[in-house]
Design a protein around this motif. Structure first.
Motif, PDB file in Angstrom:
ATOM      1  N   GLY A 150       3.110  16.895   7.028  1.00  0.00           N
ATOM      2  CA  GLY A 150       2.739  18.066   7.828  1.00  0.00           C
ATOM      3  C   GLY A 150       2.222  17.621   9.182  1.00  0.00           C
ATOM      4  N   LEU A 151       1.008  18.028   9.518  1.00  0.00           N
ATOM      5  CA  LEU A 151       0.447  17.675  10.821  1.00  0.00           C
ATOM      6  C   LEU A 151       0.093  16.183  10.911  1.00  0.00           C
ATOM      7  CD1 LEU A 151      -0.196  18.969  13.517  1.00  0.00           C
ATOM      8  CD2 LEU A 151      -2.447  19.606  12.633  1.00  0.00           C
ATOM      9  N   GLY A 152       0.115  15.499   9.785  1.00  0.00           N
ATOM     10  CA  GLY A 152      -0.080  14.046   9.810  1.00  0.00           C
ATOM     11  C   GLY A 152      -1.530  13.627   9.813  1.00  0.00           C
ATOM     12  N   VAL A 153      -2.393  14.486   9.298  1.00  0.00           N
ATOM     13  CA  VAL A 153      -3.827  14.177   9.362  1.00  0.00           C
ATOM     14  C   VAL A 153      -4.275  13.271   8.217  1.00  0.00           C
ATOM     15  CG1 VAL A 153      -4.525  16.312   8.173  1.00  0.00           C
ATOM     16  CG2 VAL A 153      -6.104  15.211   9.727  1.00  0.00           C
ATOM     17  N   LEU A 154      -3.652  13.399   7.044  1.00  0.00           N
ATOM     18  CA  LEU A 154      -4.154  12.643   5.879  1.00  0.00           C
ATOM     19  C   LEU A 154      -4.162  11.133   6.102  1.00  0.00           C
ATOM     20  CD1 LEU A 154      -3.733  13.368   2.153  1.00  0.00           C
ATOM     21  CD2 LEU A 154      -3.165  11.084   2.982  1.00  0.00           C
ATOM     22  N   PRO A 155      -3.088  10.546   6.650  1.00  0.00           N
ATOM     23  CA  PRO A 155      -3.153   9.086   6.849  1.00  0.00           C
ATOM     24  C   PRO A 155      -4.298   8.686   7.776  1.00  0.00           C
ATOM     25  CG  PRO A 155      -0.917   9.911   7.227  1.00  0.00           C
ATOM     26  CD  PRO A 155      -1.798  11.107   7.071  1.00  0.00           C
ATOM     27  N   ARG A 156      -4.679   9.574   8.678  1.00  0.00           N
ATOM     28  CA  ARG A 156      -5.797   9.280   9.596  1.00  0.00           C
ATOM     29  C   ARG A 156      -7.150   9.421   8.898  1.00  0.00           C
ATOM     30  NH1 ARG A 156      -4.555   8.827  14.598  1.00  0.00           N
ATOM     31  NH2 ARG A 156      -2.452   9.355  15.216  1.00  0.00           N
ATOM     32  N   GLN A 157      -7.194  10.347   7.917  1.00  0.00           N
ATOM     33  CA  GLN A 157      -8.488  10.631   7.280  1.00  0.00           C
ATOM     34  C   GLN A 157      -8.886   9.574   6.257  1.00  0.00           C
ATOM     35  OE1 GLN A 157      -7.079  14.563   6.091  1.00  0.00           O
ATOM     36  NE2 GLN A 157      -8.966  15.424   6.921  1.00  0.00           N
ATOM     37  N   LEU A 158      -7.901   8.850   5.715  1.00  0.00           N
ATOM     38  CA  LEU A 158      -8.253   7.843   4.706  1.00  0.00           C
ATOM     39  C   LEU A 158      -9.246   6.863   5.313  1.00  0.00           C
ATOM     40  CD1 LEU A 158      -4.758   7.117   3.107  1.00  0.00           C
ATOM     41  CD2 LEU A 158      -6.569   8.605   2.221  1.00  0.00           C
ATOM     42  N   ASN A 159     -10.236   6.505   4.528  1.00  0.00           N
ATOM     43  CA  ASN A 159     -11.312   5.579   4.934  1.00  0.00           C
ATOM     44  C   ASN A 159     -12.209   6.153   6.025  1.00  0.00           C
ATOM     45  OD1 ASN A 159     -10.484   3.804   3.039  1.00  0.00           O
ATOM     46  ND2 ASN A 159      -9.685   2.247   4.439  1.00  0.00           N
ATOM     47  N   CYS A 160     -12.164   7.465   6.256  1.00  0.00           N
ATOM     48  CA  CYS A 160     -13.116   8.072   7.192  1.00  0.00           C
ATOM     49  C   CYS A 160     -14.330   8.525   6.369  1.00  0.00           C
ATOM     50  CB  CYS A 160     -12.484   9.247   7.933  1.00  0.00           C
ATOM     51  SG  CYS A 160     -13.647  10.012   9.065  1.00  0.00           S
ATOM     52  N   ALA A 222     -11.260  17.987  12.249  1.00  0.00           N
ATOM     53  CA  ALA A 222     -11.001  16.641  11.696  1.00  0.00           C
ATOM     54  C   ALA A 222     -10.196  15.820  12.697  1.00  0.00           C
ATOM     55  CB  ALA A 222     -10.244  16.759  10.372  1.00  0.00           C
ATOM     56  N   LEU A 223      -9.189  16.449  13.283  1.00  0.00           N
ATOM     57  CA  LEU A 223      -8.308  15.707  14.201  1.00  0.00           C
ATOM     58  C   LEU A 223      -9.015  15.303  15.490  1.00  0.00           C
ATOM     59  CD1 LEU A 223      -4.956  17.631  13.773  1.00  0.00           C
ATOM     60  CD2 LEU A 223      -5.293  15.163  13.527  1.00  0.00           C
ATOM     61  N   GLU A 224     -10.049  16.062  15.826  1.00  0.00           N
ATOM     62  CA  GLU A 224     -10.745  15.755  17.088  1.00  0.00           C
ATOM     63  C   GLU A 224     -11.800  14.658  16.944  1.00  0.00           C
ATOM     64  OE1 GLU A 224     -11.980  19.614  18.355  1.00  0.00           O
ATOM     65  OE2 GLU A 224      -9.902  20.160  18.829  1.00  0.00           O
ATOM     66  N   ARG A 225     -12.141  14.305  15.717  1.00  0.00           N
ATOM     67  CA  ARG A 225     -13.158  13.242  15.543  1.00  0.00           C
ATOM     68  C   ARG A 225     -12.643  11.933  16.135  1.00  0.00           C
ATOM     69  NH1 ARG A 225     -17.133  13.755  10.698  1.00  0.00           N
ATOM     70  NH2 ARG A 225     -17.184  16.005  10.623  1.00  0.00           N
ATOM     71  N   ARG A 229      -9.042  10.044  15.454  1.00  0.00           N
ATOM     72  CA  ARG A 229      -8.044   9.868  16.529  1.00  0.00           C
ATOM     73  C   ARG A 229      -7.696   8.398  16.743  1.00  0.00           C
ATOM     74  NH1 ARG A 229      -8.477  14.284  20.708  1.00  0.00           N
ATOM     75  NH2 ARG A 229      -7.902  12.730  22.234  1.00  0.00           N
ATOM     76  N   ALA A 230      -8.709   7.540  16.549  1.00  0.00           N
ATOM     77  CA  ALA A 230      -8.509   6.121  16.885  1.00  0.00           C
ATOM     78  C   ALA A 230      -7.612   5.380  15.889  1.00  0.00           C
ATOM     79  CB  ALA A 230      -9.869   5.419  16.943  1.00  0.00           C
ATOM     80  N   VAL A 231      -7.386   5.981  14.720  1.00  0.00           N
ATOM     81  CA  VAL A 231      -6.615   5.278  13.681  1.00  0.00           C
ATOM     82  C   VAL A 231      -5.159   5.140  14.114  1.00  0.00           C
ATOM     83  CG1 VAL A 231      -5.708   5.510  11.328  1.00  0.00           C
ATOM     84  CG2 VAL A 231      -8.099   6.055  11.793  1.00  0.00           C
ATOM     85  N   GLU A 232      -4.585   3.983  13.833  1.00  0.00           N
ATOM     86  CA  GLU A 232      -3.180   3.772  14.181  1.00  0.00           C
ATOM     87  C   GLU A 232      -2.290   4.215  13.014  1.00  0.00           C
ATOM     88  OE1 GLU A 232      -0.581   0.012  15.408  1.00  0.00           O
ATOM     89  OE2 GLU A 232      -2.608   0.041  16.256  1.00  0.00           O
ATOM     90  N   VAL A 233      -1.392   5.164  13.294  1.00  0.00           N
ATOM     91  CA  VAL A 233      -0.472   5.667  12.255  1.00  0.00           C
ATOM     92  C   VAL A 233       0.938   5.650  12.828  1.00  0.00           C
ATOM     93  CG1 VAL A 233       0.170   7.661  10.825  1.00  0.00           C
ATOM     94  CG2 VAL A 233      -2.251   7.188  11.265  1.00  0.00           C
TER      95      VAL A 233
END
Ligand SMILES: C[S@@+](CC[C@H](N)C(=O)[O-])C[C@H]1O[C@@H](n2cnc3c(N)ncnc32)[C@H](O)[C@@H]1O
Length: 350
Positions: A150-160, A222-225, A229-233
């Motif tokens: 979807g919007l691609g947020v889950l891979p960024r949220q892992l380990n947050c 979540a996406l604005e944190r 944002r800094a996570v590389e995906v």
């Protein structure tokens, strides 16, 4: 692929969705679609349902219904409330027929190009816990892909940790609250069908209700944190039903862990099985797969989480989550104790 009879399967799927005990903005529309498809005097609706079926042979009937709803809302957001207001159903069907005749070309474009890409802000919670426990016992780190991201947020949220700490208290597990545990991650990918869903499209997939307005705010927050944002995906446009392309991607990137959250239910049953077969044949060891599917194909609240790996290549049901937005209660299923015995999860009580 077995042919699907007329628009009757779309009507049946709409009717099932229309009986869902919760309503976050779509239910009346599903009831209207089901009613309209049960009578002969709605030619535009019948024609659209038949065209949708013919044009999307690998979509599930449930997905087609939700996508029809999203298409109708997105082409005429101001007209949408008149489809679900308290006027008699005949009048609302006449409104729908008028809307379909005026906007048919745009609706067809949506049905051709788009999917229901509703993306949940809290769906990383269970994958975070399962992946961390599982990879704590592996020799290699996870090279992870979220398929149907979807919007691609889950891979960024892992380990947050900050997001985990924010949402975990509102999801109760059988042993208490899982302690935050990081996943050893080597790389993260997000995969979806092209064109990749953007924020605007994902917002269209949210029901018109205050409940979903709040959910969408969680997603954008979540996406604005900065740490998210800094996570590389690495994002890849890919149709999961293209077995060859999926295999090339998985083997080429060395993917050894995938998550499919509310993705497979959008495919017809034969395509779901093909995707799982391709994963079994193409994932690098240990080949860990997490599948989260809505209960009864979205007709009942909540979802079921299953796992599989190369050592145990059967999809094993681990738990249910009482609400598909990942609040409420995680309840153990038959594989929960076996999973926790092999891959311990530390729970904090109280
Ligand atoms: C309901 S969304 C779920 C998004 C996210 N996984 C979540 O749980 O919040 C399902 C996603 O699966 C994607 N999808 C469905 N069929 C697909 C296919 N054949 N190939 C790639 N992606 C697909 C859709 O585009 C959509 O973005």
């Amino acid at each position: 692929m077995t042919p699907r009879p007329g628009a009757e399967c779309v009507r049946a799927a709409a009717s099932k969705l229309g009986r869902h005990p919760q309503d976050h903005g779509w239910r009346e529309l599903y009831r209207l679609l089901a009613h309209g498809l049960s009578r002969p005097d709605t030619p535009h609706l019948h024609d659209l349902a038949a065209a949708a079926l013919a044009g999307r042979p690998t979509s599930s009937d449930t997905h087609l219904v939700t996508l029809l709803g999203i298409a109708v809302k997105s082409v005429d957001p101001a007209g949408f409330p008149r489809l679900v207001d308290d006027r008699p159903v005949e009048q609302r069907l006449a409104t729908l027929e008028g809307l379909l005749s005026r906007h048919r070309r745009q609706i067809d474009q949506v049905l051709t190009r788009r999917q229901n890409s509703f993306t949940g802000a809290r769906r990383f919670l269970v994958p975070q816990v399962l992946l961390a426990a599982y990879f704590a016992r592996q020799e290699q780190p996870a090279t992870f892909a979220d398929l149907g991201t979807g919007l691609g947020v889950l891979p960024r949220q892992l380990n947050c940790k900050s997001l985990f700490d924010r949402y975990a208290p509102e999801l109760t597990w059988p042993g208490g609250r899982p302690a935050y545990q990081p996943i050893p991650l080597a790389a993260r990918y997000g995969v979806d069908r092209g064109p990749f869903p953007d924020q605007r499209w994902v917002q269209s997939c949210y029901g018109p209700s205050p409940f979903y307005a709040a959910q969408f705010r969680e997603l954008t927050d979540a996406l604005e944190r900065p740490e998210v944002r800094a996570v590389e995906v690495g994002y890849h446009e890919l149709d999961l039903t293209d077995r060859a392309a999926l295999g090339v991607f998985l083997r080429g990137q060395g993917i050894n862990a995938v998550n499919l959250s509310y993705t497979l239910y959008e495919l017809d049953p034969a395509s779901r099985a093909e995707v799982l077969d391709t994963l079994a044949g193409s994932l690098h060891p240990p080949g860990f797969v997490i599948v989260t599917e809505p209960n009864d194909g979205l007709a009942r609240p909540g979802c079921t989480v299953s796992v599989r790996d190369h050592a145990d290549p059967t999809l094993r049901r681990v738990c249910t989550v009482s609400d598909g937005h990942f609040t409420g209660v995680v309840r153990p299923l038959e594989w929960f104790d076996r999973f926790v015995a092999r891959y311990p999860i530390r729970f904090e009580r109280g």
